[in-house]
Design a protein around this motif. Sequence first.
Motif, mmCIF file in Angstrom:
data_model
loop_
_atom_site.group_PDB
_atom_site.id
_atom_site.type_symbol
_atom_site.label_atom_id
_atom_site.label_comp_id
_atom_site.label_asym_id
_atom_site.label_seq_id
_atom_site.Cartn_x
_atom_site.Cartn_y
_atom_site.Cartn_z
ATOM 1 N N HIS A 67 -28.706 49.392 38.601
ATOM 2 C CA HIS A 67 -28.945 50.796 38.303
ATOM 3 C C HIS A 67 -30.037 51.071 37.272
ATOM 4 N N GLY A 68 -30.120 50.258 36.250
ATOM 5 C CA GLY A 68 -31.037 50.550 35.158
ATOM 6 C C GLY A 68 -32.506 50.488 35.527
ATOM 7 N N THR A 69 -32.819 49.839 36.657
ATOM 8 C CA THR A 69 -34.222 49.698 37.070
ATOM 9 C C THR A 69 -34.642 50.733 38.106
ATOM 10 N N HIS A 70 -33.714 51.526 38.624
ATOM 11 C CA HIS A 70 -34.028 52.453 39.715
ATOM 12 C C HIS A 70 -35.154 53.416 39.360
ATOM 13 N N ALA A 71 -35.039 54.060 38.216
ATOM 14 C CA ALA A 71 -35.990 55.109 37.859
ATOM 15 C C ALA A 71 -37.407 54.554 37.726
ATOM 16 N N LYS A 72 -37.556 53.422 37.061
ATOM 17 C CA LYS A 72 -38.890 52.850 36.849
ATOM 18 C C LYS A 72 -39.528 52.445 38.171
ATOM 19 N N ILE A 73 -38.757 51.765 39.032
ATOM 20 C CA ILE A 73 -39.320 51.306 40.304
ATOM 21 C C ILE A 73 -39.625 52.498 41.209
ATOM 22 N N ALA A 74 -38.719 53.473 41.246
ATOM 23 C CA ALA A 74 -38.934 54.651 42.087
ATOM 24 C C ALA A 74 -40.167 55.428 41.626
ATOM 25 N N SER A 75 -40.323 55.580 40.323
ATOM 26 C CA SER A 75 -41.474 56.300 39.790
ATOM 27 C C SER A 75 -42.770 55.589 40.155
ATOM 28 N N THR A 76 -42.778 54.271 39.992
ATOM 29 C CA THR A 76 -43.967 53.487 40.336
ATOM 30 C C THR A 76 -44.281 53.604 41.817
ATOM 31 N N SER A 77 -43.253 53.526 42.636
ATOM 32 C CA SER A 77 -43.432 53.643 44.081
ATOM 33 C C SER A 77 -44.032 55.000 44.457
ATOM 34 N N LEU A 78 -43.493 56.069 43.887
ATOM 35 C CA LEU A 78 -43.993 57.416 44.175
ATOM 36 C C LEU A 78 -45.446 57.575 43.740
ATOM 37 N N LEU A 79 -45.768 57.059 42.561
ATOM 38 C CA LEU A 79 -47.127 57.199 42.047
ATOM 39 C C LEU A 79 -48.146 56.413 42.878
ATOM 40 N N HIS A 80 -47.661 55.428 43.647
ATOM 41 C CA HIS A 80 -48.531 54.692 44.567
ATOM 42 C C HIS A 80 -48.515 55.310 45.959
ATOM 43 N N GLY A 81 -47.893 56.483 46.079
ATOM 44 C CA GLY A 81 -47.910 57.197 47.352
ATOM 45 C C GLY A 81 -46.984 56.661 48.407
ATOM 46 N N LYS A 82 -45.989 55.859 48.004
ATOM 47 C CA LYS A 82 -45.053 55.295 48.965
ATOM 48 C C LYS A 82 -43.848 56.225 49.154
ATOM 49 N N ASP A 83 -43.490 56.490 50.398
ATOM 50 C CA ASP A 83 -42.216 57.165 50.651
ATOM 51 C C ASP A 83 -41.110 56.254 50.152
ATOM 52 N N THR A 84 -40.164 56.822 49.394
ATOM 53 C CA THR A 84 -39.248 55.996 48.615
ATOM 54 C C THR A 84 -37.793 56.371 48.862
ATOM 55 N N PHE A 85 -37.014 55.360 49.199
ATOM 56 C CA PHE A 85 -35.560 55.501 49.226
ATOM 57 C C PHE A 85 -35.015 54.690 48.056
#
Length: 326
Positions: A67-85
């Motif tokens: 759980h503790g890593t979700h926000a960081k990875i999701a944010s990075t994914s979004l900023l790279h333009g990846k659709d993210t689940f």
Amino acid sequence: DVERSRGLGDVYKRQRCFPCGIKSTEYPCRNPKEHPEEYVADTRCCEEIGCFFEDDDIDAVIIATRHGTHAKIASTSLLHGKDTFVEKPLAINTTQLKTVIDAYNKTNARLMVGFNRRFSPFSIKAKNFIRGGNEPITINMRINAGYIPREHWVHDSFEGAGRVIGEVCHFVDLALYFTDSRPISVYASSISNENYAIDDNIAAVVNFENTSIANIFYVSNGDKAFSRERIELFGNRGVCVIDNFRKLICTRGGVKKTDKKRFSIDRGHENEFKIFFESIKNGKDIPVSFDDYVLTTLVTFKINESIRKGKLVNVSLDELNMREQI
């Protein structure tokens, strides 16, 4: 850490699919033995997660870490333009949540959070039956979650962040779905005992802007052999009961209708992934507002705050500098 993720990992194991090898957006998690053409024979692993985000051949990212890593990875994914689940929870504190909000506002990429129960056929049928106009509804949710030892990662302040943030979030989201309204306050209390974490056994009342009420009764001191979840909805002179996502009973005017899943539990995982991949394929928006994801996460923080302070606490997007859109 797919194998250890409660829920998403279970889906992968049950469907016998391996997330690194999926190349089809036609339908998620089909049996690779039956549909080998949909799987990449030569999968890759990276020591640094950044290699996935820099790869232009990767369009979507599924996050199923602790759980503790979700926000960081999701944010990075979004900023790279990846659709993210991203599996639930979206974030474990307000700092992380603000990071996700900032990333989401800077991209056109899609974001879906793993609140699967709103996609269960039983949830959809119950909502269609009980809602009518703008009349408020009353919801009672009982979750017999079972005991998890104190040393388990779920209780770790970073890796798991506890059971309210990591698990009760499912039922907060479900309440938002059923009420179609914005939560405005929370009052919660818990059992105090050395054998349990402070959020192991809680009762929380969530009040909504349209005056709907949701009571969430989440316990770990019961018997796991007993039914895990029971959702009761009252409104428009009708009643619906979802019994462990195996059976739905709805009644109005003395007429009862029953729907059953004979051999399995359907908490909405399959529909959730189908919608995610179809949204990407067809260029459509995710059918859950970003505000709902933020509010659900914020309510879990407020439940913990209410338990600590022993009083009702308000819920508002203002503290996150978000304009309320609901």
